[in-house]
Design an enzyme around this catalytic site. Structure first.
Site, mmCIF file in Angstrom:
data_model
loop_
_atom_site.group_PDB
_atom_site.id
_atom_site.type_symbol
_atom_site.label_atom_id
_atom_site.label_comp_id
_atom_site.label_asym_id
_atom_site.label_seq_id
_atom_site.Cartn_x
_atom_site.Cartn_y
_atom_site.Cartn_z
ATOM 1 N N ASP A 55 12.469 -2.267 2.164
ATOM 2 C CA ASP A 55 11.196 -3.110 1.939
ATOM 3 C C ASP A 55 10.983 -4.251 2.700
ATOM 4 O OD1 ASP A 55 10.959 -0.846 0.434
ATOM 5 O OD2 ASP A 55 10.081 -2.213 -0.844
ATOM 6 N N ARG A 78 10.430 1.833 9.386
ATOM 7 C CA ARG A 78 9.283 2.188 8.532
ATOM 8 C C ARG A 78 7.623 1.041 9.115
ATOM 9 N NH1 ARG A 78 9.137 -0.040 3.320
ATOM 10 N NH2 ARG A 78 10.167 2.089 2.125
ATOM 11 N N LYS A 134 1.450 -1.925 7.874
ATOM 12 C CA LYS A 134 0.180 -2.811 8.378
ATOM 13 C C LYS A 134 0.477 -3.967 7.957
ATOM 14 C CE LYS A 134 -3.912 -0.176 9.075
ATOM 15 N NZ LYS A 134 -5.717 0.075 8.692
#
Ligand code: FAD
Length: 309
Positions: free
Chosen positions: A132, A182, A185
């Protein structure tokens, strides 16, 4: 950025709220919309339900910005056990994690070591790990770490944010290592000196980067996941992909659990790849408030739970 979004992003980092809000029963009820449960068993069950509808998942264990190496090791161990559980049932479930869960606030090298342990195990079990991306203060170091780990593992991807001005250049700087990306926004509060503030600008940049990535899929067969619930953007990507000469099956979308579920099913029914990211764990407060900030109207849903049993 709207006042509501700003306030919620502030609240997501407020220590007092972090300690008190999760104890409120009506908030606990509201969270269920985005999170099937706090335990691994809850998310494995939810994953199986989605898999029966042809939708594979990604699991992420919540808990960011830990403060001791012991916690980083516990989190690493948690993912190793999770990978075994996934393998034991032969499920199409990947994992995604935040570097600050495995020690990034404490040591770069220790984080690299922990992540390598996870990636190694995932490789052995034919699984895949996504990193992430957190707020902008971590981006430089995250990219450095990704470049290092990608030398040894090809089953690892990185999330990048279209709201940052720098992202296109970051992708270009990684081209030689064939990154897996990945694209999102972006979910954090960032300054206008480094990030687009108007949604229309973020959307334009998302499309600009997507076009570039579609070409990279075509030329280098890299893995890209377009992670957005924005149906307009999804449609534009489908059109651009066709123009680039890509097959539907080369197009992967990722979305979050509990958001636009019918559209997720439609994507798989129409022959596109879709993967649902499901979060779980006790430390859901900052993550949940970021979900509220993405759509401040969600607050209405929280309040509705105040009056329900
Ligand atoms: C798989 C996945 C992984 C992600 N990982 C990261 C990460 O590592 N780092 C990071 O910064 N961000 C991450 N995000 C969050 C992302 O940055 C955005 O904040 C989030 O996806 C909302 O943006 P959007 O692209 O859906 O577009 P938006 O323009 O925000 O939303 C488009 C439409 O989707 C719906 N929608 C969007 N969000 C919500 C919501 N919370 N509740 C209800 N409806 C909603 C609304 O109808 C909205 O109009 C991730 C998102 C996904 C899907």
């Amino acid at each position: 950025m709207s006042l509501g979004r700003n306030t919620l992003l502030w609240a997501s980092r407020n220590e007092w709220l972090k300690n008190h809000v999760p104890k409120m029963k009506f908030v606990q009820r509201a969270v269920k919309r985005f999170m099937p449960g706090e335990k691994v068993e809850d998310v494995l069950l939810a994953s199986k339900q989605l898999l029966s509808r042809n939708i594979p998942t990604t699991l992420t264990h919540l808990g960011e910005n830990i403060t001791t190496i012991g916690e980083a090791e516990d989190n690493t161990h948690h993912y190793l056990v999770l990978l075994d559980k996934i393998k034991a049932e032969n499920l199409d479930i990947e994992i995604s994690l935040k570097l600050t869960q495995v020690g990034f606030d404490l040591s770069f090298e220790k984080t690299l070591e922990n992540l390598s342990t996870i990636a190694e195990k995932a490789k052995l079990l034919h699984n895949y790990v996504f990193i992430d991306i957190e707020d902008s203060s971590y981006v430089n170091r995250t990219i450095s770490l990704y470049k290092r780990i990608k030398e040894n593992f090809d089953n690892i991807g990185l999330c990048l944010q279209a709201y940052l001005y720098r992202t296109m250049e970051d992708i270009k700087s990684m081209e030689r290592i064939n990154p897996s990306i990945r694209l999102v926004k972006g979910a954090y509060k960032e300054l206008p000196s480094i990030a687009f503030k108007r949604l229309s600008d973020v959307n334009s940049n998302y499309m600009k980067i997507s076009q570039y990535l579609l070409q990279l899929i075509k030329d280098k067969n890299i893995r890209v996941a377009f992670a957005t619930h924005d149906l307009n953007i999804q449609e534009q990507i489908k059109i651009e992909a066709e123009r680039t000469g890509l097959d539907k099956k080369q197009l992967e979308f990722q979305m979050l659990y509990g958001i636009k579920s019918a559209e997720q099913k439609q994507l798989t029914d129409n022959g596109f790849k879709i993967r649902t990211l499901i979060s779980y764990g006790k430390q859901w407060y900052p993550w949940y408030v970021r979900r509220l900030a993405e759509r401040p109207a969600n607050i209405g849903f929280v309040l509705k739970n105040l009056f329900s049993k």
